[in-house]
Design a protein around this motif. Structure first.
Motif, PDB file in Angstrom:
ATOM      1  N   ARG A 341      53.425  20.687  68.181  1.00 18.91           N
ATOM      2  CA  ARG A 341      53.324  21.805  69.274  1.00 18.91           C
ATOM      3  C   ARG A 341      52.606  23.016  68.579  1.00 18.91           C
ATOM      4  O   ARG A 341      52.178  23.681  69.396  1.00 18.91           O
ATOM      5  N   CYS A 342      52.935  23.231  67.264  1.00 17.24           N
ATOM      6  CA  CYS A 342      52.502  24.345  66.819  1.00 17.24           C
ATOM      7  C   CYS A 342      51.056  24.306  66.126  1.00 17.24           C
ATOM      8  O   CYS A 342      50.411  25.263  65.868  1.00 17.24           O
ATOM      9  N   GLY A 343      50.376  22.953  66.358  1.00 22.95           N
ATOM     10  CA  GLY A 343      49.014  22.946  65.772  1.00 22.95           C
ATOM     11  C   GLY A 343      49.033  23.186  64.353  1.00 22.95           C
ATOM     12  O   GLY A 343      47.853  23.270  63.845  1.00 22.95           O
ATOM     13  N   GLU A 344      50.093  22.756  63.703  1.00 17.91           N
ATOM     14  CA  GLU A 344      50.084  22.843  62.105  1.00 17.91           C
ATOM     15  C   GLU A 344      49.423  21.605  61.584  1.00 17.91           C
ATOM     16  O   GLU A 344      49.663  20.483  62.189  1.00 17.91           O
ATOM     17  N   MET A 345      48.365  21.646  60.627  1.00 11.96           N
ATOM     18  CA  MET A 345      47.462  20.560  60.269  1.00 11.96           C
ATOM     19  C   MET A 345      48.419  19.580  59.496  1.00 11.96           C
ATOM     20  O   MET A 345      48.180  18.545  59.455  1.00 11.96           O
ATOM     21  N   LEU A 346      49.847  19.916  59.254  1.00 11.73           N
ATOM     22  CA  LEU A 346      50.484  18.912  58.531  1.00 11.73           C
ATOM     23  C   LEU A 346      50.985  17.820  59.414  1.00 11.73           C
ATOM     24  O   LEU A 346      51.124  16.796  59.056  1.00 11.73           O
ATOM     25  N   GLY A 347      51.018  18.071  60.534  1.00 10.98           N
ATOM     26  CA  GLY A 347      51.447  17.385  61.573  1.00 10.98           C
ATOM     27  C   GLY A 347      50.604  15.993  61.684  1.00 10.98           C
ATOM     28  O   GLY A 347      50.972  14.968  61.541  1.00 10.98           O
ATOM     29  N   PRO A 348      49.257  16.250  61.911  1.00  7.48           N
ATOM     30  CA  PRO A 348      48.316  14.999  61.903  1.00  7.48           C
ATOM     31  C   PRO A 348      48.091  14.414  60.393  1.00  7.48           C
ATOM     32  O   PRO A 348      48.075  13.070  60.670  1.00  7.48           O
ATOM     33  N   MET A 349      48.483  15.340  59.435  1.00  7.86           N
ATOM     34  CA  MET A 349      48.550  14.327  58.049  1.00  7.86           C
ATOM     35  C   MET A 349      49.526  13.685  57.900  1.00  7.86           C
ATOM     36  O   MET A 349      49.382  12.309  57.488  1.00  7.86           O
ATOM     37  N   LEU A 350      50.806  13.845  58.631  1.00  4.05           N
ATOM     38  CA  LEU A 350      51.985  13.086  58.138  1.00  4.05           C
ATOM     39  C   LEU A 350      51.846  12.024  59.307  1.00  4.05           C
ATOM     40  O   LEU A 350      52.115  10.766  58.815  1.00  4.05           O
ATOM     41  N   ALA A 351      51.307  12.216  60.604  1.00  2.37           N
ATOM     42  CA  ALA A 351      51.237  10.943  61.541  1.00  2.37           C
ATOM     43  C   ALA A 351      50.226  10.224  60.890  1.00  2.37           C
ATOM     44  O   ALA A 351      50.461   8.831  61.159  1.00  2.37           O
ATOM     45  N   SER A 352      49.095  10.620  60.277  1.00  2.00           N
ATOM     46  CA  SER A 352      47.986   9.756  59.730  1.00  2.00           C
ATOM     47  C   SER A 352      48.466   8.863  58.758  1.00  2.00           C
ATOM     48  O   SER A 352      48.406   7.518  58.411  1.00  2.00           O
TER      49      SER A 352
END
Length: 390
Positions: A341-352
């Motif tokens: 929701r905050c657009g933090e790059m860690l989000g897609p990194m963890l998801a990947s």
């Protein structure tokens, strides 16, 4: 160099367990290959890939030709040193990317004329050029240049005559690719690509011609290009097991977890797809019990990990112990919802990391089931669990 050894077959399907030895290492199959289009799997370090069990990754000939270019790649001695990956690499031929340019390209018997999507330069890709670029990349598996037969163009579904014309040109390009590969004395392995659209008899003609050319391995191309799922599954059921049993079989650009398990049952050894990382960047996570949409508000305060049975870094942290086994070091759904929701790059990194780990672990479980002679039971349980829902 390529050697392929089938270790076990499943009596209830065409599935098999094998080892594939290449110049940069041994690959246990069936295997999923993460896609590193520009010389990197998006959002994931080489160390993370190795930790999650990646054995072979992909590079994209077309995009690496555009940037950084052949001279830079040659100065590093190939893609392995450039991206610091010491295990096998497969590079595609560039054919799919050229096909996707649409009106920006013109296909002829000689090759493809197109404008660079980077700077507009006029460029030319032929079987010979593709082999020269891939030789410079020093990829363990090189793909012939082919024309990717579309399912439809501007609402027009490809006819049998159009599919035949495309397939026959790909067949001629296969001969030219092999001749140039040999002229360059490339020490790696060249795969032929079966085309023929959604027509089984054209697939068989393509297959027969490529087998006569005696490639070290074979791929099934021209699927997952916009056709309905049932059409893709029909071709997947027809083609792989008809390829030589003593050589590896690669289904290009496929697909969902269900596609992978059913592909194995059809005799496929190798898969690739951008879906794990692309879906991760769009907030969709694959789990043992179905797909999870992390952007849904219901995850805002959820303390559970993405998948309670998963041991990836996103779900289990550095402990490697799943929630179901008592581990509590991973990141919660609430936290990953917040990052997204905050657009933090860690989000897609963890998801990947999670999605790739899921795919690689799924293939590990498939190999274990084949070794134990229980692939049929595994297949049934897999579909039942995925259908249960998160």
């Amino acid at each position: 160099m390529l050697t392929f050894e089938v270790l076990k077959t499943d009596p209830s399907s065409h599935a098999r367990r094998a080892t594939l030895t290449l110049n940069h290492g041994v690959v246990q199959t069936p295997i999923f290959m993460p896609v590193g289009t520009y010389g990197t799997v998006k959002g994931v370090t080489p160390a993370s890939l190795e930790a999650m069990g990646a054995q072979i990754i992909l590079g994209n000939t077309f995009h690496l030709w555009m940037r950084p270019g052949q001279e830079v790649m040659k100065s590093f001695g190939g893609l392995h040193a450039f991206e610091r990956w010491n295990k096998p690499i497969l590079t595609d031929s560039g054919g799919f990317q050229v096909w996707s340019l649409g009106e920006m390209r013109k296909i002829t018997e000689q090759g493809v004329h197109f404008a660079s999507p980077v700077n507009g330069d006029k460029l030319f890709m032929s079987p010979e050029v593709s082999m020269q670029i891939q030789t410079g990349l020093n990829s363990d598996i090189v793909m012939q240049l082919d024309e990717c037969t579309p399912y439809e163009t501007k609402g027009h579904i490809t006819t049998e005559a159009e599919a035949r014309q495309s397939m026959e040109m790909s067949r001629r390009w296969a001969q030219r690719s092999k001749a140039e590969f040999q002229r360059l004395e490339n020490p790696n392995a060249l795969f032929g690509i079966v085309q023929g659209g959604m027509f089984e008899h054209l697939r068989q003609e393509s297959l027969d011609a490529l087998v006569e050319m005696d490639f070290p391995g074979y791929a099934i191309g021209g699927v997952s290009v916009g056709e309905p799922k049932e059409e893709m599954r029909r071709i997947m059921a027809h083609t792989p097991h008809r390829l030589p049993a003593h050589k590896p079989r690669y289904l290009m650009g496929v697909g969902t977890p269900e596609d992978l398990v059913e592909g194995v049952a059809c005799g496929v050894d190798m898969f690739d797809c951008v879906m794990p990382t692309r879906n991760a960047r769009n907030g969709t996570l694959f789990t043992r019990f179905g797909d999870l949409k992390i952007r849904n508000a219901r995850h805002k305060a959820d303390h559970r990990p993405l998948d309670e049975t998963c041991t990836c870094y996103a779900c289990a942290g550095n402990s490697g112990v799943s929630w179901a086994e008592g581990g509590r070091e991973g990141f919660s759904r609430a936290y990953q919802h917040h990052l997204d929701r905050c657009g933090e790059m860690l989000g897609p990194m963890l998801a990947s990391i999670h999605n790739l780990h899921y795919y690689l672990n799924l293939m590990k479980e498939v190999r274990a089931a084949l070794e134990a002679g229980m692939f049929g039971e595994f297949r049934q349980r897999f579909h039942a669990e995925r259908a249960r829902g998160v």
